[in-house]
Design a protein around this motif. Structure first.
Motif, PDB file in Angstrom:
ATOM      1  N   PRO A 147       9.656  -7.174  -2.747  1.00 19.53           N
ATOM      2  CA  PRO A 147       9.972  -5.738  -2.705  1.00 19.53           C
ATOM      3  C   PRO A 147       8.717  -4.874  -2.647  1.00 19.53           C
ATOM      4  O   PRO A 147       7.678  -5.222  -3.202  1.00 19.53           O
ATOM      5  N   LYS A 148       8.827  -3.759  -1.957  1.00 23.76           N
ATOM      6  CA  LYS A 148       7.716  -2.822  -1.881  1.00 23.76           C
ATOM      7  C   LYS A 148       8.265  -1.448  -1.555  1.00 23.76           C
ATOM      8  O   LYS A 148       9.411  -1.298  -1.123  1.00 23.76           O
ATOM      9  N   ASN A 149       7.451  -0.446  -1.758  1.00 27.35           N
ATOM     10  CA  ASN A 149       7.825   0.915  -1.404  1.00 27.35           C
ATOM     11  C   ASN A 149       6.588   1.653  -0.913  1.00 27.35           C
ATOM     12  O   ASN A 149       5.471   1.119  -0.932  1.00 27.35           O
ATOM     13  N   ILE A 150       6.812   2.858  -0.447  1.00 28.31           N
ATOM     14  CA  ILE A 150       5.708   3.655   0.102  1.00 28.31           C
ATOM     15  C   ILE A 150       4.633   3.896  -0.953  1.00 28.31           C
ATOM     16  O   ILE A 150       3.435   3.928  -0.652  1.00 28.31           O
ATOM     17  N   PHE A 151       5.056   4.021  -2.208  1.00 27.88           N
ATOM     18  CA  PHE A 151       4.112   4.274  -3.303  1.00 27.88           C
ATOM     19  C   PHE A 151       3.071   3.161  -3.398  1.00 27.88           C
ATOM     20  O   PHE A 151       1.878   3.430  -3.585  1.00 27.88           O
ATOM     21  N   ASN A 152       3.506   1.886  -3.294  1.00 27.44           N
ATOM     22  CA  ASN A 152       2.583   0.753  -3.407  1.00 27.44           C
ATOM     23  C   ASN A 152       1.439   0.865  -2.413  1.00 27.44           C
ATOM     24  O   ASN A 152       0.258   0.775  -2.781  1.00 27.44           O
TER      25      ASN A 152
END
Length: 394
Positions: A52-57
């Motif tokens: 999992p990942k998001n723009i924040f990472n």
């Protein structure tokens, strides 16, 4: 045996990622389970899971100039696949998806095989250094924008972080070329076990088709000599030397007997024809088979699959002598190795192949096909990995 693989994607098109997928398939054909964790998932295979990942990472990583932290790869450690795995096989760990601290945790619990498909592990941040300059066991990046680039000069922290993880853990390092092996043996990873396992290709897929048949299929002229170029990987990537392709095309502009065929997006012209990028390897084999020569202008390489695929299809190659290419492409035997960054020598190479007598050309085609089948098949590569896995577990 169960081997858990970690790779940026499960995309079969990419060199390193495609090889990981090939290895997965071959292991399973040998009754070895091989689930995967990837940074980005394209397939619908249920044993491949996306980290999992998001723009924040990625935003934080970009601002803090570090691709080593801030990702959620620790999720691997709590998975059933990790618990059941006998060994973890890592491929490229860069690509904005993996926290290097996870590698330390994995290595304390399981044997680790780590295939280095480029130089990232032994540089502060870049996949190729374009330099032999070293500091504290790391090859220094020529500039901070080389992929994966950093916003500001954070090399000191990145080297310190990598060194800490390397010095306190055991890895079984695999390199696909003698060129990279020599570099690793002089680097911060020099005390780890280092094994050479060349990349391999599926010779049942990458084989020569009848040239006239495939030219007819793609509406290409029978009477022309065709130079094949992989433009999909080159136009936006400074590693691939696209400017040399453009200059070569200009030099052949008045040669009515030569046509350039580029794989990727672009607008056709009188001298240049574009064919669409495909995930179908059988179609790629046809692309290789329709040409007289492959022009490969990459400025930084390890042991590229494109070279092996083309040779398996009997296609002569003109390439710069860079990375490990010269270990498989023998000058004037199965292609032409041009002096690095020499436009005139690239042109010499193309003329050498295009004007070669038919009997000598046939011998070159046969040499290419034979060397792949003797040394660089998927089956040979897979067996070497299986032997390595067994030695690690014993």
């Amino acid at each position: 045996m169960k081997i858990l693989q970690i790779s940026p994607t499960d995309n079969v098109i990419g060199g390193a990622t495609g090889l990981a997928m090939d290895l997965k398939s071959c292991l399973e054909n040998n009754n070895i389970q091989s689930p995967m964790f990837v940074g980005k998932k394209f397939s619908d295979l249920i044993d491949i899971k996306e980290i999992p990942k998001n723009i924040f990472n990625k935003a934080v990583s970009f601002l803090l100039a570090s691709d080593l932290d801030y990702f959620q790869s620790d999720i691997i450690l709590s998975s059933k696949d990790f618990y059941e795995a006998n060994l973890v096989h890592c491929h490229n760990l860069h690509g904005w998806y993996f926290k290097l601290e996870t590698l330390r945790k994995i290595a304390q619990l399981k044997p680790v095989v780590w295939t280095l498909h480029d130089m990232w592990a032994i540089t502060p941040h870049c996949s190729h250094s374009f330099s032999d300059k070293q500091k504290d066991g790391f090859y220094l990046c020529s500039n901070k924008n080389i992929y994966p680039g950093i916003l500001w000069h954070n090399e000191r922290y990145l080297m310190k972080k990598k060194r800490f993880i390397y010095e306190n853990n055991k890895f079984n390092i695999v390199v696909p070329s003698l060129w990279l092996k020599e570099k690793v043996e002089k680097s911060v990873l020099k005390d780890q076990k280092i094994t050479l396992i060349n990349n391999g290709v599926d010779v049942d897929i990458f084989k020569k088709y009848n040239t006239k048949d495939v030219r007819r299929e793609f509406n290409l002229p029978f009477e022309k000599k065709i130079v094949l170029v992989m433009s999909f990987a080159g136009k936006d990537n400074p590693f691939k030397g696209w400017s040399y392709v453009e200059k070569i095309i200009e030099r052949f502009i008045n040669n009515k007997d030569v046509t350039f065929v580029c794989i990727g997006d672009g607008l056709d012209s009188e001298r240049v024809k574009y064919l669409p990028l495909t995930r179908d390897r059988n179609v790629m084999s046809k692309y290789y088979s329709l040409a007289n020569v492959l022009l490969y202008t990459s400025l930084a390489e390890n042991f590229p699959l494109v070279i092996l695929e083309a040779m398996s299809c009997g296609l002569p190659i003109v390439s710069f002598d860079v990375g490990g290419i010269g270990e498989v492409l023998i000058d004037r035997v199965n292609g032409y190795l041009a002096d690095y960054k020499s436009l005139s020598d690239l042109e010499n190479g193309l003329m050498f192949i295009l004007n070669m007598p038919l009997m000598r050309l046939d011998k070159m085609v046969n040499n290419s096909e034979e060397v792949i089948r003797e040394k660089y098949t998927l089956q040979i590569m897979t067996q070497k990995y299986i032997d390595l896995y067994k030695s690690c577990l014993n």
